[in-house]
Design a protein around this motif. Structure first.
Motif, PDB file in Angstrom:
ATOM      1  N   ILE A  44       0.868  -1.181   0.000  1.00 35.91           N
ATOM      2  CA  ILE A  44       0.000   0.000   0.000  1.00 35.91           C
ATOM      3  C   ILE A  44       0.900   1.226   0.000  1.00 35.91           C
ATOM      4  O   ILE A  44       1.841   1.319   0.793  1.00 35.91           O
ATOM      5  N   LEU A  45       0.623   2.182  -0.870  1.00 33.62           N
ATOM      6  CA  LEU A  45       1.402   3.416  -0.944  1.00 33.62           C
ATOM      7  C   LEU A  45       0.800   4.488  -0.041  1.00 33.62           C
ATOM      8  O   LEU A  45      -0.429   4.597   0.068  1.00 33.62           O
ATOM      9  N   PRO A  46       1.638   5.316   0.600  1.00 35.64           N
ATOM     10  CA  PRO A  46       1.085   6.454   1.336  1.00 35.64           C
ATOM     11  C   PRO A  46       0.448   7.425   0.351  1.00 35.64           C
ATOM     12  O   PRO A  46       0.945   7.620  -0.755  1.00 35.64           O
ATOM     13  N   SER A  47      -0.666   8.030   0.770  1.00 41.95           N
ATOM     14  CA  SER A  47      -1.357   8.948  -0.136  1.00 41.95           C
ATOM     15  C   SER A  47      -1.318  10.394   0.335  1.00 41.95           C
ATOM     16  O   SER A  47      -1.497  11.312  -0.458  1.00 41.95           O
ATOM     17  N   THR A  48      -1.063  10.606   1.625  1.00 44.13           N
ATOM     18  CA  THR A  48      -1.122  11.955   2.185  1.00 44.13           C
ATOM     19  C   THR A  48       0.171  12.357   2.885  1.00 44.13           C
ATOM     20  O   THR A  48       0.702  13.445   2.646  1.00 44.13           O
ATOM     21  N   PHE A  49       0.690  11.500   3.729  1.00 47.93           N
ATOM     22  CA  PHE A  49       1.820  11.855   4.574  1.00 47.93           C
ATOM     23  C   PHE A  49       3.119  11.219   4.075  1.00 47.93           C
ATOM     24  O   PHE A  49       3.139  10.084   3.597  1.00 47.93           O
ATOM     25  N   SER A  50       4.201  11.958   4.184  1.00 49.25           N
ATOM     26  CA  SER A  50       5.565  11.480   3.888  1.00 49.25           C
ATOM     27  C   SER A  50       5.754  11.024   2.455  1.00 49.25           C
ATOM     28  O   SER A  50       6.735  10.338   2.150  1.00 49.25           O
ATOM     29  N   THR A  51       4.854  11.396   1.569  1.00 49.86           N
ATOM     30  CA  THR A  51       4.981  10.911   0.183  1.00 49.86           C
ATOM     31  C   THR A  51       6.259  11.426  -0.473  1.00 49.86           C
ATOM     32  O   THR A  51       6.906  10.693  -1.225  1.00 49.86           O
ATOM     33  N   GLU A  52       6.631  12.666  -0.169  1.00 54.67           N
ATOM     34  CA  GLU A  52       7.853  13.215  -0.763  1.00 54.67           C
ATOM     35  C   GLU A  52       9.074  12.417  -0.319  1.00 54.67           C
ATOM     36  O   GLU A  52       9.971  12.116  -1.114  1.00 54.67           O
ATOM     37  N   HIS A  53       9.104  12.056   0.962  1.00 55.13           N
ATOM     38  CA  HIS A  53      10.271  11.365   1.510  1.00 55.13           C
ATOM     39  C   HIS A  53      10.275   9.884   1.148  1.00 55.13           C
ATOM     40  O   HIS A  53      11.341   9.305   0.928  1.00 55.13           O
ATOM     41  N   LEU A  54       9.104   9.268   1.096  1.00 58.83           N
ATOM     42  CA  LEU A  54       9.040   7.823   0.881  1.00 58.83           C
ATOM     43  C   LEU A  54       8.984   7.426  -0.588  1.00 58.83           C
ATOM     44  O   LEU A  54       9.436   6.340  -0.958  1.00 58.83           O
ATOM     45  N   LEU A  55       8.430   8.293  -1.433  1.00 56.43           N
ATOM     46  CA  LEU A  55       8.178   7.907  -2.822  1.00 56.43           C
ATOM     47  C   LEU A  55       8.900   8.765  -3.850  1.00 56.43           C
ATOM     48  O   LEU A  55       9.068   8.329  -4.997  1.00 56.43           O
ATOM     49  N   ALA A  56       9.287   9.983  -3.488  1.00 56.87           N
ATOM     50  CA  ALA A  56       9.876  10.899  -4.481  1.00 56.87           C
ATOM     51  C   ALA A  56      11.225  10.396  -4.972  1.00 56.87           C
ATOM     52  O   ALA A  56      11.869   9.555  -4.347  1.00 56.87           O
ATOM     53  N   ARG A  57      11.624  10.907  -6.107  1.00 57.96           N
ATOM     54  CA  ARG A  57      12.918  10.579  -6.722  1.00 57.96           C
ATOM     55  C   ARG A  57      13.036   9.094  -7.069  1.00 57.96           C
ATOM     56  O   ARG A  57      14.131   8.575  -7.231  1.00 57.96           O
ATOM     57  N   ASN A  58      11.886   8.416  -7.145  1.00 52.20           N
ATOM     58  CA  ASN A  58      11.887   6.989  -7.488  1.00 52.20           C
ATOM     59  C   ASN A  58      12.834   6.186  -6.593  1.00 52.20           C
ATOM     60  O   ASN A  58      13.572   5.317  -7.046  1.00 52.20           O
ATOM     61  N   ILE A  59      12.808   6.507  -5.307  1.00 47.89           N
ATOM     62  CA  ILE A  59      13.674   5.818  -4.353  1.00 47.89           C
ATOM     63  C   ILE A  59      13.311   4.338  -4.292  1.00 47.89           C
ATOM     64  O   ILE A  59      12.149   3.973  -4.181  1.00 47.89           O
TER      65      ILE A  59
END
Length: 276
Positions: A44-59
């Motif tokens: 499950i992907l976060p939809s509201t919180f920490s999305t920049e830190h957890l999902l950005a830059r295709n980490i």
């Protein structure tokens, strides 16, 4: 209540054999992790919180480390890390006491001590369009079918699901009802158990407007164990589970995410001389 820090680690992949290099460096430190787990995929992907830190830059996250205390990772590890994200939570001492022994029994259970699961788990009565509400979607079902037959140790062994939870106002009690049912029946009947659960105290480096660190919207962390990915799939396809999920869990959550990880294989390599 003792504090534990959960680190997500994305390695610098310009290093030869980056994962093994990181594990070797970990063995050389004085750290005694509660958990060292290889990240497999998002459920499950976060939809509201920490999305920049957890999902950005295709980490692509490589490891989940859970450590007692709040100390930062030492330089022999950070020099091998491209990105990291950490969250601190208060975890009841009854969960951390003798954790290594309890965890070893979960990762290598005695024969006949856990319920059996088979590929029939991937033929549920109904399939959801998305896994975001912790239902068995067509995409997740197809991935599990491929993963569970790839011949790797992780394919047949235990999995650890890392959960981040944010509750709607006044809905924590609803989630607790889900937790009770998970522990007593709907999860336990499929071999599921919560290994670590804790209330979030803060996320490092994420200040509120007044400059005080907080949990960036997250209220709780949890690490849930399943004997295999097929056991997890079987639970998701169980209508008794979904009835409780829909009634108590889904309405309680403002946001959530689940990251599938595996301690199988990793713990063997690290424990060979490591301080675990």
């Amino acid at each position: 209540m003792p504090l534990c820090t959960l680190h997500l680690v994305a390695l610098n992949h310009t290093t030869p054999n980056p994962q093994q290099s990181f594990l070797s460096a970990l063995k050389s430190t004085n750290l005694s992790p509660l958990v060292v787990s290889r990240v497999i995929r998002w459920i499950i992907l976060p939809s509201t919180f920490s999305t920049e830190h957890l999902l950005a830059r295709n980490i692509h996250w490589d490891f989940l480390l859970i450590l007692s205390g709040t100390d930062a990772l030492p330089s022999p590890l950070t020099s091998r890390i491209q990105h990291t994200w950490r969250i601190t939570a208060g975890v009841p001492s009854r969960l951390t006491q003798d954790f290594a022994q309890k965890n070893a029994k979960l990762l290598k259970p005695d024969t006949g001590s856990v319920p059996a699961a088979s590929s029939a788990a991937l033929s549920p009565a109904r399939t959801a369009s998305s896994a975001q509400n912790l239902e068995l979607s067509t995409d997740l079902k197809d991935w599990i079918r491929t993963f569970s037959t790839n011949g790797s140790p992780e394919a047949k062994g235990a999995v650890s699901m890392f959960n981040l939870l944010s509750f709607r106002a006044g809905k924590k009690a609803s989630y607790l009802e889900y937790g009770k049912a998970f522990a007593s029946s709907i999860g336990a009947s499929h071999g599921g158990t919560a290994k670590i659960v804790g209330g979030v105290t803060h996320v490092e480096g994420v200040p509120r407007a007044d400059g005080v660190e907080d949990g960036e919207g997250w209220d709780e962390v949890a690490l849930a164990h399943y004997p295999s990915i097929l056991h997890f799939a079987e639970m998701l396809g169980d209508e008794n589970y979904q009835r409780v999920n829909r009634e108590f869990r889904v309405p309680a959550l403002r946001d959530t995410c689940i990251l599938m990880t595996s301690e199988v294989g990793v713990e063997e390599g690290v424990r060979g001389g490591a301080k675990l």
